[in-house]
Write an enzyme that holds these catalytic residues in place. Structure first.
Site, mmCIF file in Angstrom:
data_model
loop_
_atom_site.group_PDB
_atom_site.id
_atom_site.type_symbol
_atom_site.label_atom_id
_atom_site.label_comp_id
_atom_site.label_asym_id
_atom_site.label_seq_id
_atom_site.Cartn_x
_atom_site.Cartn_y
_atom_site.Cartn_z
ATOM 1 N N ASP A 529 3.413 44.709 44.391
ATOM 2 C CA ASP A 529 4.733 44.343 43.875
ATOM 3 C C ASP A 529 4.770 44.653 42.369
ATOM 4 O O ASP A 529 3.761 45.026 41.766
ATOM 5 C CB ASP A 529 4.956 42.848 44.121
ATOM 6 N N GLU A 532 7.147 48.751 39.001
ATOM 7 C CA GLU A 532 8.129 49.671 38.391
ATOM 8 C C GLU A 532 7.648 50.303 37.075
ATOM 9 O O GLU A 532 8.001 51.466 36.841
ATOM 10 C CB GLU A 532 9.466 48.945 38.162
ATOM 11 N N ASP A 605 14.548 42.162 45.883
ATOM 12 C CA ASP A 605 15.005 40.769 45.797
ATOM 13 C C ASP A 605 16.478 40.636 46.163
ATOM 14 O O ASP A 605 17.341 40.404 45.308
ATOM 15 C CB ASP A 605 14.752 40.240 44.389
#
Length: 960
Positions: A529, A532, A605
């Site tokens: 996770d 980015e 999300d």
């Protein structure tokens, strides 16, 4: 901040501030007007639209053309009338599969432009077509090729223009509107200013830049956003290019965005689409359900479609990119791509069908490998299961309620002070025993490992990374520090080859190293996770663009690629930890072109709303056509507390997602499916069991994806590329080539659903066997969709293999018998496939598989149903160079039977049903109800119980 250790209080305060800041999304993320290079690109387009006789300043120098000795490619010099002393080089080649590659770079500039994106995205350097002959004329260079010699690529000299044609019809035009602009490297002293009040000169007049570049420097050398300053030490280096599709009215792709599948105009009056689509991987809480905002991943691939053909463009650029879309007519599309840095490296995919475009893109970036079988089952997650006992309790409750589940997930709280790889012994004192308890019935676990490392001397992973010098640097070459879940953090620079083997080694269970993942087992897999990368105190919640990576490249150059390196190296570590190797499972949030090679993705999300449920379908379809087939959205929404009706509907959509996981935020109420009151709990049990019964369909679809690049979920335009009515449909889809048509219900209070049928074919309700007839002109039919009903139709002409025995997990189904649903089509025929292997190892690569073809067709006055070995018939299709009909996997399931065959749509009751050359079989027949002009009919149902045939053997059953 160096060495800072957060207390629990300060960490919670940081998280609260972070969450609150993200609630106002448009204040935290740039619009085009707040991005200097995007402003410049859009201003260039506006000047082109308003300036008479606009013409691109770029032209090809005919005297510089150099055709390769094999005639397969050519290079040439490119001049700009704006800057006569700046040199550019063009390289054009046609690949073996007909894809045209166009590259343009600055030559002998002050600096080197980033040109390594293709090295990360492509699986290999594409092979050049050796049969191409380039013809150099007075005004252009051109080549004609293809089996029908109907494809032509033309490179025009002045102005520079690249055109791909088929049958004389323009398919793709590059720089047709004259928006190509590669901002060359320069020094501040070279800046050319136009005095206030001085009129811009006419286009193409030497020594005037205002008509093209504008009359002022706009964000050339630095710019700020909020409290963050981007130093821009290299100055302006953006790349602008327009790409037209003169005969294609719909474009798809460029994920990831929460929007419709057919991409809307961004230059019109819609306030929600006043900005270009942005590709800039970003951590966006509670993203809007209809917006061109960038999200977690970026794939610069676009499909353009019409009833005549499908084509594609793949622009291999790694920096932040904005894409404007307009539709001058209903049958044409213009796009404008504006990137912050990089070279022009453009692949023109000639199609002409969706299948051809998928194959061409897969040849470039690879296909998704066949995942572990258990990974296609149900995953149960939340932030967070708080202890070993919590995990055991959840597993026990699933068993008590007879609900299947394969995987339990652990979010960040399992790790001591969020130091990944290290268990928090207070809450997880026995991780191996806990995992073994879960694995006792074939289940797995997934633990999160994020890319940020806690900057503290008692964290060996950080200390080793620092010692190896594989951490991302600031512009001053010192170690970069930011904030994330661990508090003060540093980030591994996975562009540095020295990090690869080291990171992979962390997943091995090494004796004597109690800090490493010694207290894990091979039944624990990984969730990557925040890659980015997400940085709480960074500009736009990510890394500063002037940070420096391996090779001296700035973060601005590689930002969108960053997210794919993490799961790549992680998956290699999972493979290397086992002997013999097992297939890895890695879930990634951030991705780029080629990420399909390394694992699954989810849409981030999302919120527990009907709108987010609906847009999740569109997002998964968009990712699927861009190669990321192993995709899904958090079932139930990450944020919020969905009511029972919404949760049931979301599970109904979730079981038809390739990646099927329920996940929820730490502040939400517990919502495991067994917690719902009746009748909702029983509905969810039935829904989960339906997914498990269809796992053979899903696994077979993934095999096809791994072999061909065709997506697992297929939109309407892919299935019926000539049906104009379906080009914008994105709320229903087909599951692989199985013939299953699914229409999830995404609105409250629904009692029925409208399903579009594009063909003159019969479709059967999967559950009631009600028959619906489509039309050659397209037709919508209304199907029942009460809360307990999932709108699923079987396309006539399909055979659906399922396993109907309820089990606690998918590995327990290995020896279960099969049911075959034979849905006869208009020609009283049907076909289907079944692919099986051990679902865990790589033995399928050496031919240890079962690959069957089921067919039904007319035989005299009856039909003949048969099973044949598809792997033996088509070894090239499955890359089985060493296939043996009696391979080890066949032997391991040689006693698995077909326990039932259900035939839909038989005209009359049979007089006999028997195995070819064998005994009569028992059967039941229920007569169908014909349509009366007001109501659709109900199909006849022939049920053959216990036919006694084996799933691994050839057989024929004759229905007389």
């Amino acid at each position: 901040m160096k060495g800072l250790t957060f207390s629990s209080v300060s960490f919670l305060l940081l998280f609260t501030l972070f969450s609150q800041s993200l609630a106002v999304k448009h204040n935290d993320f740039k619009t085009c007007s707040q991005s200097g290079f995007c402003r410049r690109g859009r201003a260039l387009a506006e000047r082109a639209n308003t300036t008479p006789r606009w013409q691109s300043p770029y032209s090809l120098d005919p005297s510089s053309i150099s055709v390769s000795s094999s005639q397969a490619s050519f290079t040439a010099g490119i001049k700009s009338s704006l800057y006569p002393d700046i040199k550019f080089g063009l390289d054009v080649r046609v690949q073996e599969d007909g894809v045209v590659r166009v590259r343009m770079d600055e030559i002998d500039g002050l600096r080197k432009r980033y040109d390594e994106a293709a090295g990360w995205a492509l699986i290999a350097e594409p092979l050049v077509n050796q049969d191409i002959t380039w013809t150099v004329g007075k005004k252009d260079v051109r080549a004609t090729y293809g089996p029908k010699k109907d494809i032509e690529v033309v490179v025009e000299f002045q102005p520079l223009r690249v055109v791909l044609k088929r049958g004389g019809k323009e398919q793709v035009v590059v720089n047709g509107r004259g928006l190509l602009h590669m901002e060359h490297f320069r020094t501040k002293s070279e800046a050319k200013e136009i005095k206030e009040g001085e009129e811009a000169q006419e286009p193409m007049q030497v020594n005037s830049l205002a008509w093209f570049e504008g009359d002022s420097e706009d964000g050339y050398w630095e710019e700020s956003f909020g409290s963050h300053k981007d130093s821009k030490p290299k100055g302006p280096e953006s790349l602008s290019v327009d790409i037209e599709f003169p005969n294609h009215g719909h474009v798809y792709g460029i994920p990831q965005h929460a929007t419709s599948l057919s991409l809307p105009t961004t230059t019109g009056d819609d306030p929600f689409y006043s900005d270009p689509f942005r590709l800039y991987n970003a951590d966006v809480f509670e993203y809007l359900a209809s917006s061109p905002m960038s999200l977690y991943g970026s794939i610069p691939l676009m499909h353009a479609h019409s009833a005549d053909s499908t084509v594609g463009v793949f622009h291999v650029v790694a920096s932040e990119t904005w894409i404007d879309i307009s539709h001058p007519t209903t049958k044409s599309t213009n796009t404008h791509w504006i990137s912050e840095s990089g070279i022009l490296d453009l692949f023109l995919l000639p199609g002409p069908t969706p299948e051809a475009v998928f194959k061409q893109y897969a040849t470039l970036t690879g296909t998704a490998p066949l995942p572990a079988h258990w990974a296609l089952a149900y995953h149960q997650c939340r932030w967070n299961y708080v202890s070993s006992d919590d995990v055991r309790t959840v597993a026990k409750r699933f068993d008590e309620e007879d609900m299947p589940v394969d995987v339990f997930w652990l979010d960040i709280e399992y790790a001591e002070e969020h130091k990944y790889f290290i268990w928090d012994k207070k809450t997880f004192p026995d991780p191996i025993e806990m995992t073994n308890d879960v694995a006792a019935v074939g289940r797995k676990m997934v633990a999160i490992i994020d890319p940020h490392l806690k900057r503290t001397s008692n964290y060996p992973v950080y200390e080793q990374a620092k010692e190896l010098d594989v951490l991302v640097k600031k512009s001053d070459n010192n170690e970069y520090e930011g904030w994330c879940w661990t508090g003060s953090s540093s980030w591994v620079d996975f562009f540095n080859p020295a990090s690869w083997s080291w990171w992979a080694s962390l997943f091995k269970m090494q004796e004597g190293k109690t800090w490493s993942w010694t207290q894990s087992t091979e039944d624990i897999y990984v969730w990557n996770d925040m890659n980015e990368p997400a940085i709480f105190n960074g500009p736009e919640i990510t890394m500063p663009k002037d940070n420096v990576h391996y090779g001296g490249w700035e973060h601005r150059d590689v930002h969108n690629i960053n997210g794919m390196l993490f799961p790549n190296v992680t998956s290699q570590g999972l493979i290397a930890r086992s002997d013999p190797p097992k297939r890895p499972f890695v879930l990634t949030r951030s991705f780029y072109a080629g990420s399909q090679r390394f694992g699954a993705m989810w849409t981030g999300d999302n919120m527990g709303t009907w709108e987010h449920m609906a847009v999740g379908i569109k997002m998964v379809l968009a990712n699927s056509i861009a190669g990321m087939s192993f995709a899904g959205s958090d079932v139930g929404g990450f944020f919020g507390n969905p009511e029972s009706e919404m949760l049931v509907r979301w599970y109904q959509w979730g079981i038809f997602s390739p990646f099927f996981r329920a996940h929820a935020h730490i502040d939400t109420k517990r919502r495991e499916p067994y917690l719902l009151d009746e009748p909702y709990k029983s509905m969810l049990r039935d829904i989960l069991r339906l997914r498990y019964s269809m796992l053979p369909v899903w696994y077979t679809a993934f095999r096809e994806t791994s072999a061909t690049g065709l997506p697992v979920l297929r939109p309407q335009y892919v299935m019926f590329p000539q049906d104009t009515n379906g080009f914008a449909i994105d709320d229903q889809f087909y599951v692989g080539g199985s013939g299953l048509l699914v229409k999830p219900v995404t609105s409250p209070g629904a009692k029925d659903a409208s399903v579009y049928l594009a063909e003159n074919q019969v479709y059967y309700d999967y559950f009631s066997h009600k028959a619906y007839r489509g039309s050659s002109k397209g037709k919508s039919v209304t199907v029942p969709a009460e809360l307990h009903q999932v709108p699923v139709l079987i396309r006539g002409g399909s055979v659906i293999p399922t396993r109907e025995r309820p089990r606690r997990s998918s590995p327990l189904m290995k020896n279960d018998p099969f049911t075959l649903r034979v849905a006869l089509g208009s020609a009283s025929s049907a076909r289907g496939e079944l692919y099986l292997d051990d679902g865990v190892t790589f033995s399928h690569e050496k031919g240890d598989v079962v690959f069957r073809e089921f067919t039904a067709g007319k035989a005299g006055k009856g039909i003949r149903i048969s099973s044949t070995d598809l792997a033996a018939a088509h070894p090239g299709d499955v890359a089985l160079s060493t296939y043996d009909k009696q391979n080890d996997f066949v032997k391991s399931i040689e006693k698995v039977k077909v326990e039932k065959i259900v035939v839909l749509g038989l005209g009359v009751k049979p007089s006999s049903v028997k195995i070819e050359g064998g005994e009569q079989l028992e059967f039941e027949f229920v007569e169908g109800v014909a349509a009366d002009g007001k109501k659709e009919g109900v199909a006849s149902v022939l049920t053959i119980k216990n036919p006694g045939v084996l799933i691994t053997k050839d057989w024929e059953i004759v229905v007389a």
